[in-house]
Write a protein that holds these residues in place. Structure first.
Motif, PDB file in Angstrom:
ATOM      1  N   THR B  75     -57.493  -2.625  39.686  1.00 26.83           N
ATOM      2  CA  THR B  75     -57.328  -4.131  40.134  1.00 26.83           C
ATOM      3  C   THR B  75     -57.192  -4.910  38.744  1.00 26.83           C
ATOM      4  OG1 THR B  75     -58.758  -3.255  41.596  1.00 26.83           O
ATOM      5  CG2 THR B  75     -58.456  -5.721  41.614  1.00 26.83           C
ATOM      6  N   TRP B  76     -58.178  -4.304  37.932  1.00 27.16           N
ATOM      7  CA  TRP B  76     -58.426  -5.189  36.611  1.00 27.16           C
ATOM      8  C   TRP B  76     -57.199  -5.167  35.598  1.00 27.16           C
ATOM      9  CZ3 TRP B  76     -61.880  -8.296  37.439  1.00 27.16           C
ATOM     10  CH2 TRP B  76     -62.367  -9.164  36.644  1.00 27.16           C
ATOM     11  N   LEU B  77     -56.260  -4.178  35.677  1.00 30.19           N
ATOM     12  CA  LEU B  77     -55.133  -4.170  34.977  1.00 30.19           C
ATOM     13  C   LEU B  77     -53.847  -4.842  35.469  1.00 30.19           C
ATOM     14  CD1 LEU B  77     -55.502  -0.773  33.207  1.00 30.19           C
ATOM     15  CD2 LEU B  77     -56.039  -2.951  32.327  1.00 30.19           C
ATOM     16  N   GLU B  82     -48.200  -7.097  35.351  1.00 24.86           N
ATOM     17  CA  GLU B  82     -47.175  -7.993  36.100  1.00 24.86           C
ATOM     18  C   GLU B  82     -46.652  -8.676  34.573  1.00 24.86           C
ATOM     19  OE1 GLU B  82     -48.584 -10.499  39.022  1.00 24.86           O
ATOM     20  OE2 GLU B  82     -49.953  -9.162  39.819  1.00 24.86           O
ATOM     21  N   LEU B  83     -47.031  -8.662  33.549  1.00 21.59           N
ATOM     22  CA  LEU B  83     -46.606  -9.500  32.379  1.00 21.59           C
ATOM     23  C   LEU B  83     -45.109  -8.839  32.256  1.00 21.59           C
ATOM     24  CD1 LEU B  83     -47.693 -11.646  30.441  1.00 21.59           C
ATOM     25  CD2 LEU B  83     -47.966  -9.643  28.676  1.00 21.59           C
ATOM     26  N   ARG B  94     -48.946 -17.980  29.832  1.00 22.50           N
ATOM     27  CA  ARG B  94     -49.744 -19.061  30.538  1.00 22.50           C
ATOM     28  C   ARG B  94     -50.171 -18.564  31.748  1.00 22.50           C
ATOM     29  NH1 ARG B  94     -48.286 -24.891  30.332  1.00 22.50           N
ATOM     30  NH2 ARG B  94     -46.100 -23.999  29.937  1.00 22.50           N
ATOM     31  N   SER B  95     -49.442 -17.850  32.898  1.00 23.09           N
ATOM     32  CA  SER B  95     -49.753 -17.411  33.931  1.00 23.09           C
ATOM     33  C   SER B  95     -50.353 -16.134  33.917  1.00 23.09           C
ATOM     34  CB  SER B  95     -48.881 -17.187  35.078  1.00 23.09           C
ATOM     35  OG  SER B  95     -47.562 -16.202  34.444  1.00 23.09           O
ATOM     36  N   TYR B  96     -50.457 -15.322  32.829  1.00 25.26           N
ATOM     37  CA  TYR B  96     -51.532 -14.235  32.667  1.00 25.26           C
ATOM     38  C   TYR B  96     -52.866 -14.548  32.466  1.00 25.26           C
ATOM     39  CZ  TYR B  96     -53.565 -10.208  30.796  1.00 25.26           C
ATOM     40  OH  TYR B  96     -54.675  -9.094  30.475  1.00 25.26           O
TER      41      TYR B  96
END
Lengths: 212, 212
Positions: B75-77, B82-83, B94-96
């Motif tokens: 979950t955490w990664l 998605e980057l 920004r969205s990361y």
DNA sequence: CTAACGTTTGTCCAATCGGTCAAAAATGCG
DNA sequence: CGCATTTTTGACCGATTGGACAAACGTTAG
């Protein structure tokens, strides 16, 4: 009220020395295992003495922890206390960041002990946070706000600015294992703090937007 | 190799449900007290069942912890995975940052559990950090380096950039008690995450240097 | 030397820990 | 229903925990 040693009248030379020795050992153990995870036996062994002997200098595990964390908080807040209106604002912030990063490098045990306590809800130091830390932060936030109003630095939230300085610098102490593992044996060596210093300076002063 | 439940053949509906119930309770307790600080009795009580019953579903305290932390790491990664190179670099970062901050807001227990483990030297997840986390970070650091070379974002250290995003966002989960106490009852309420989001966006994109 | 005081330790204790086990209760199924 | 399987629990165990205590040891001032 006083969680100290036998202390009938004055503190002996031996008492002073042994208490320091114990506190150092306790810092080792507490910072690695947390309060509950640490055992008196471990601390006693690290200090090179027997458990009852240790308990002669500190009446309980709790007393050691309290002494340790109260002293630690003073050290920890010192750099923030030094933030003042003397130099130019950018320079002041720059050296605050540098000092905090140096503390993460030189006193990682203290940082981890503090982090551990906060993580668990600060059950033993809530009063210190509200009674000492908050007022100091409020005072410095006001100072920073003044710099913003004067156009010396960009307008933003001074409290969150302080949080982000804490977070980024202490990260190198608290998450040291992860930092080293990710950087690998080459880049994770002694140079990682200089790299971090360079990076953080750029981040806080310029951000990521490319120039021009 | 498999640290799972009784599992003779298939997993019963009850087994699936109870295991989830236990893991949720275990997350509560582990994230608050750490591995050593947590007791099976506490977890059992939080899950509303007896200790032997809990041990019927998980063979040991360690098994609960392992299951929990392996799931958590995925979950955490996820946000970092998605980057990618689809959108424009600034927007991607920004969205990361936004996603990581939302995770700190929505899954603070997971963040604290992870922090607790790293703080103590990651004794139980060293292999995951080196085997999963490091390769992923290296990959994304290379991606970011490409953006820098192309002049899309300022040139700096991509690894430390990632560290600083982790540190600043997770700070709001891990140091929640402190953040709330310092901000006070007014500013420390539900709005603190929006304030943090605004602040972090400015920090990472513009830095503190005043414009002009 | 000796009495007083500071220091150290071996031994012990009650409480709590993670975990076992056998037996009881509930459930699923023909 | 009746039987097998799954689920639940009370009782228990050895190990470890924080801490107490009294006896022994060391040191020092008169």
């Amino acid at each position: 009220m006083d969680a100290e040693a036998p202390v009938r009248r004055r503190r002996t030379r031996i008492q002073t020395e042994k208490r320091e020795l114990i506190l150092d050992a306790a810092l080792d153990v507490f910072s690695q295992h947390g309060f509950r995870g640490a055992t008196i036996d471990q601390i006693a062994e690290a200090a090179g003495m027997s458990k009852p002997n240790l308990l002669y200098y500190f009446r309980s595990k709790e007393a050691m922890f309290t002494t340790l964390i109260e002293r630690l908080l003073q050290t920890w807040l010192a750099p923030l206390r030094e933030l003042d209106d003397i130099g130019d604002p950018i320079g002041e912030l720059r050296s605050y960041i540098r000092r905090k990063l140096e503390m993460a490098r030189d006193y990682p045990r203290e940082s981890r002990l503090f982090a551990n306590e906060i993580l668990q809800g600060a059950p033993r130091i809530q009063h210190l946070i509200e009674g000492e830390l908050k007022p100091l932060v409020d005072e410095k936030a006001a100072l920073i706000k003044g710099w913003m109003k004067a156009g010396k630095i960009a307008k933003t939230d001074p409290w969150h600015l302080i949080f982000s300085i804490w977070a980024t610098t202490q990260h190198y102490a608290d998450f040291d294992v992860q930092v080293r593992a990710v950087l690998g044996p080459d880049r994770g060596g002694d140079g990682r703090f200089e790299d971090a210093a360079r990076y953080l300076e750029q981040l806080f002063l310029e951000g990521l937007r490319p120039k021009g």
